[in-house]
Design a protein around this motif. Structure first.
Motif, PDB file in Angstrom:
ATOM      1  N   ILE A  31       0.850  -1.182   0.000  1.00  0.00           N
ATOM      2  CA  ILE A  31       0.000   0.000   0.000  1.00  0.00           C
ATOM      3  C   ILE A  31       0.892   1.241   0.000  1.00  0.00           C
ATOM      4  CG2 ILE A  31      -1.728   1.306   1.292  1.00  0.00           C
ATOM      5  CD1 ILE A  31      -2.684  -1.392   2.463  1.00  0.00           C
ATOM      6  N   VAL A  32       0.579   2.160  -0.900  1.00  0.00           N
ATOM      7  CA  VAL A  32       1.323   3.413  -1.016  1.00  0.00           C
ATOM      8  C   VAL A  32       0.380   4.554  -0.668  1.00  0.00           C
ATOM      9  CG1 VAL A  32       2.583   4.927  -2.619  1.00  0.00           C
ATOM     10  CG2 VAL A  32       2.785   2.443  -2.816  1.00  0.00           C
ATOM     11  N   GLU A  33       0.906   5.544   0.056  1.00  0.00           N
ATOM     12  CA  GLU A  33       0.086   6.710   0.373  1.00  0.00           C
ATOM     13  C   GLU A  33      -0.439   7.324  -0.918  1.00  0.00           C
ATOM     14  OE1 GLU A  33       2.093   9.492   2.901  1.00  0.00           O
ATOM     15  OE2 GLU A  33       2.451   7.991   4.451  1.00  0.00           O
ATOM     16  N   GLY A  34      -1.727   7.593  -0.944  1.00  0.00           N
ATOM     17  CA  GLY A  34      -2.370   8.135  -2.134  1.00  0.00           C
ATOM     18  C   GLY A  34      -3.100   7.086  -2.951  1.00  0.00           C
ATOM     19  N   ASP A  35      -2.872   5.809  -2.674  1.00  0.00           N
ATOM     20  CA  ASP A  35      -3.578   4.741  -3.390  1.00  0.00           C
ATOM     21  C   ASP A  35      -5.075   4.820  -3.114  1.00  0.00           C
ATOM     22  OD1 ASP A  35      -1.350   3.642  -4.522  1.00  0.00           O
ATOM     23  OD2 ASP A  35      -1.233   1.921  -3.162  1.00  0.00           O
ATOM     24  N   ARG A  36      -5.855   4.603  -4.145  1.00  0.00           N
ATOM     25  CA  ARG A  36      -7.311   4.507  -4.010  1.00  0.00           C
ATOM     26  C   ARG A  36      -7.697   3.061  -4.282  1.00  0.00           C
ATOM     27  NH1 ARG A  36      -9.893   9.299  -3.688  1.00  0.00           N
ATOM     28  NH2 ARG A  36      -8.693  11.149  -4.257  1.00  0.00           N
ATOM     29  N   GLY A  37      -8.730   2.621  -3.576  1.00  0.00           N
ATOM     30  CA  GLY A  37      -9.163   1.251  -3.785  1.00  0.00           C
ATOM     31  C   GLY A  37     -10.311   0.859  -2.881  1.00  0.00           C
ATOM     32  N   GLU A  38     -10.575  -0.431  -2.880  1.00  0.00           N
ATOM     33  CA  GLU A  38     -11.659  -1.001  -2.085  1.00  0.00           C
ATOM     34  C   GLU A  38     -11.079  -1.611  -0.809  1.00  0.00           C
ATOM     35  OE1 GLU A  38     -15.016  -0.972  -2.772  1.00  0.00           O
ATOM     36  OE2 GLU A  38     -14.502   0.359  -4.432  1.00  0.00           O
ATOM     37  N   LEU A  39     -11.492  -1.069   0.324  1.00  0.00           N
ATOM     38  CA  LEU A  39     -11.060  -1.565   1.630  1.00  0.00           C
ATOM     39  C   LEU A  39     -12.103  -2.531   2.155  1.00  0.00           C
ATOM     40  CD1 LEU A  39      -9.306  -1.442   4.232  1.00  0.00           C
ATOM     41  CD2 LEU A  39     -10.739   0.484   4.947  1.00  0.00           C
ATOM     42  N   LEU A  40     -11.648  -3.683   2.617  1.00  0.00           N
ATOM     43  CA  LEU A  40     -12.520  -4.665   3.236  1.00  0.00           C
ATOM     44  C   LEU A  40     -12.063  -4.818   4.683  1.00  0.00           C
ATOM     45  CD1 LEU A  40     -14.807  -6.746   2.732  1.00  0.00           C
ATOM     46  CD2 LEU A  40     -13.031  -8.418   2.248  1.00  0.00           C
ATOM     47  N   TYR A  41     -12.977  -4.520   5.638  1.00  0.00           N
ATOM     48  CA  TYR A  41     -12.622  -4.603   7.048  1.00  0.00           C
ATOM     49  C   TYR A  41     -13.830  -5.063   7.864  1.00  0.00           C
ATOM     50  CZ  TYR A  41     -14.969  -0.089   7.763  1.00  0.00           C
ATOM     51  OH  TYR A  41     -15.894   0.914   7.829  1.00  0.00           O
ATOM     52  N   GLN A  42     -13.529  -5.533   9.055  1.00  0.00           N
ATOM     53  CA  GLN A  42     -14.568  -6.010   9.966  1.00  0.00           C
ATOM     54  C   GLN A  42     -14.257  -5.467  11.359  1.00  0.00           C
ATOM     55  OE1 GLN A  42     -14.692 -10.274  10.537  1.00  0.00           O
ATOM     56  NE2 GLN A  42     -16.871 -10.217  11.029  1.00  0.00           N
ATOM     57  N   GLY A  43     -15.028  -4.484  11.793  1.00  0.00           N
ATOM     58  CA  GLY A  43     -14.753  -3.841  13.076  1.00  0.00           C
ATOM     59  C   GLY A  43     -13.438  -3.097  13.012  1.00  0.00           C
ATOM     60  N   THR A  44     -12.466  -3.529  13.807  1.00  0.00           N
ATOM     61  CA  THR A  44     -11.124  -2.931  13.760  1.00  0.00           C
ATOM     62  C   THR A  44     -10.130  -3.879  13.083  1.00  0.00           C
ATOM     63  OG1 THR A  44     -10.574  -3.840  15.939  1.00  0.00           O
ATOM     64  CG2 THR A  44     -11.521  -1.628  15.884  1.00  0.00           C
ATOM     65  N   ARG A  45     -10.648  -4.880  12.407  1.00  0.00           N
ATOM     66  CA  ARG A  45      -9.814  -5.913  11.789  1.00  0.00           C
ATOM     67  C   ARG A  45      -9.696  -5.669  10.285  1.00  0.00           C
ATOM     68  NH1 ARG A  45     -12.457 -11.081  13.250  1.00  0.00           N
ATOM     69  NH2 ARG A  45     -11.692 -10.597  15.322  1.00  0.00           N
ATOM     70  N   PHE A  46      -8.471  -5.424   9.815  1.00  0.00           N
ATOM     71  CA  PHE A  46      -8.183  -5.239   8.391  1.00  0.00           C
ATOM     72  C   PHE A  46      -8.276  -6.582   7.690  1.00  0.00           C
ATOM     73  CE2 PHE A  46      -5.036  -5.485   4.971  1.00  0.00           C
ATOM     74  CZ  PHE A  46      -5.390  -4.404   4.186  1.00  0.00           C
TER      75      PHE A  46
END
Length: 137
Positions: free
Chosen positions: A108-123
């Motif tokens: 992951i690079v700062e400025g990357d755009r995309g789809e984040l998948l997370y559950q609560g506080t879990r990446f």
């Protein structure tokens, strides 16, 4: 004659019982405090785990805005450990910092755009969306 002594005058209490009985009050309170801290840490960890499992799996369009590391340990003969964090910004301007695995942190690079998948506080994952760039020569 006390119930703790036999006929020869020897103490029948166990080593641990007599050790605790003769220990100064300060040490008893300190041991109780340490035990309380361990119980509290375990309680918070279990509560967080249950809350994450009860949370829905969320997929959102985000932008990776910052990355940071936290290094702890490493004094004396103990090894150092590193925790990796990425802050994601949602389309509405809200932000969420999640701890990520070292392999994901490197991709992951700062400025990357995309789809984040997370559950609560879990990446769970971050799928980068390729942006078309036009190069002008």
């Amino acid at each position: 004659m006390s119930e703790w002594q036999d006929f020869n005058g020897f103490d029948k209490r166990s080593f641990f019982g007599s050790f605790i009985h003769e220990m100064p009050l300060f040490f008893k309170l300190f041991a109780l405090f340490i035990l309380g801290v361990f119980v509290f840490i375990i309680y918070k960890s279990v509560r967080s785990w249950i809350a994450n499992n009860a949370s829905p799996l969320i997929k959102a369009s985000t932008k990776a805005v910052t990355k940071r590391t936290e290094v702890w340990g490493g004094s004396g003969e103990s090894s150092a450990h590193t925790s990796y964090y990425v802050t994601f910004e949602f389309e509405d301007g809200g932000r969420l910092e999640l701890q990520v695995r070292d392999q994901d942190f490197g991709l992951i690079v700062e400025g990357d755009r995309g789809e984040l998948l997370y559950q609560g506080t879990r990446f769970k994952s971050f799928d980068r969306v390729k942006q078309t760039e036009q190069l002008n020569f």
